[in-house]
Design a protein around this motif. Sequence first.
Motif: not given
Length: 465
Positions: A187, A208, A211
């Motif tokens: 990421g 990302r 996340d």
Amino acid sequence: MAELKLSETRDLTRIERIGAHSHIRGLGLDSSLEPRAVSEGMVGQTAARKAAGVILQMIKDGKIAGRAVLLAGQPGTGKTAIAMGMAKSLGLETPFAMLAGSELFSLEMSKTEALMQAFRKAIGVRIKEEAEVIEGEVVEVQIDRPAVAGAASKTGKLTLKTTEMETVYDLGAKMIEALGKEKVQSGDVIAIDKASGKITKLGRSFSRSRDYDAMGPQTKFVQCPDGELQKRKEVVHCVTLHEIDVINSRTQGFLALFTGDTGEIRAEVREQIDTKVAEWREEGKAEMVPGVLFIDEVHMLDIECFSFLNRALENEMAPILVVATNRGITTIRGTNYKSPHGIPIDLLDRLLIITTQPYTEDEIRKIIDIRCQEEDVEMSEEAKLLLTKIGVDTSLRYAIHLITAAALACQKRKGKIVEVEDITRVYTLFLDVKRSTQYLMEYQSQYMFSEFGNAEEDEANVMIS
């Protein structure tokens, strides 16, 4: 526990000391170079600030080099503040070297060598070079650790992607160590310099961003790079001529930059460097960045230094010289001749002269407000009015010095806000120049080696009145 202690240490290093000009952030000018009344820590001196702004704009445009500016005015009228404002406005890209005139006589080298080094510190070289980099978003990092410790070195694979392609790279022990140091994970968007193997983490990919529920304030999100993974990028390094001189003057030159023990540099070394820089300029690999050399207390220089400055300003690679003085018509050091500001007439003729005016009562009040805020001192309006009156009657510097002293007196009586009584207390504890001179005149007979003639007495009376 170890991590907690480390973060505490980092917080402590951020604390900065409050200096005489730490509140200055710039010259306080708008886009059309018109000075604002109060801005970026600057108050008043509108004409001087506007003139400095014009000089600053010409420096940024690269229009002038080898020019000199004189900031002249009475003590405590903001000459150094204007120079500091110029330095802050120029930014980090333009070199700014600062020197006090008296420093030249305390260094372990000749005066002209010290001046030459100061000149070279104020001339920047922007060196351009092309580097091959691999830039992409990390998809996956696989590291194979051997089952038995020490049996074999670590190996692994790194998967990188851009918007158009994805590639898997084999990793050696050094690259695995570098990825571990940078804490690279899937990421992250990274850049790898192919020549040196240096890894730079550019940030987290926007894809990302969800996340984790919470992210630290230092987390930066960037777009996934487009195009090919391998790119040629132009890298720009900014160094000063003095740094190049020191590195090339001895075998351990790079360490000398940190210790400050540069010593005298031979003229041959400088000539070779100038020739090489000229070649780079012709090839388009480098460009010159004329910076600013600020010499405070310029009246402290002697006739040899002034002659050197005259010659140095004619050099094609000379920076912009800004000098400041608070002297009137006085003797040129090293001669018996008198001249305005203690500077020879031939050098004065080269200078663009900016004068500063004494601050008005209203301006002193505004400066006291700024300094109270900078020094984190809460003060009542009545106390500020009294401090302004003291500043008008004595000097602005004396009034500013009383701020912290009054805050300590307020703490002593367990108060929260500095009141008139605190100002009065420190005013009686610490004398200004006028009261100190008056005291000396009253008790001069009790002092050792007192030689107070009629002429000196007249001067002291003028100072008191």
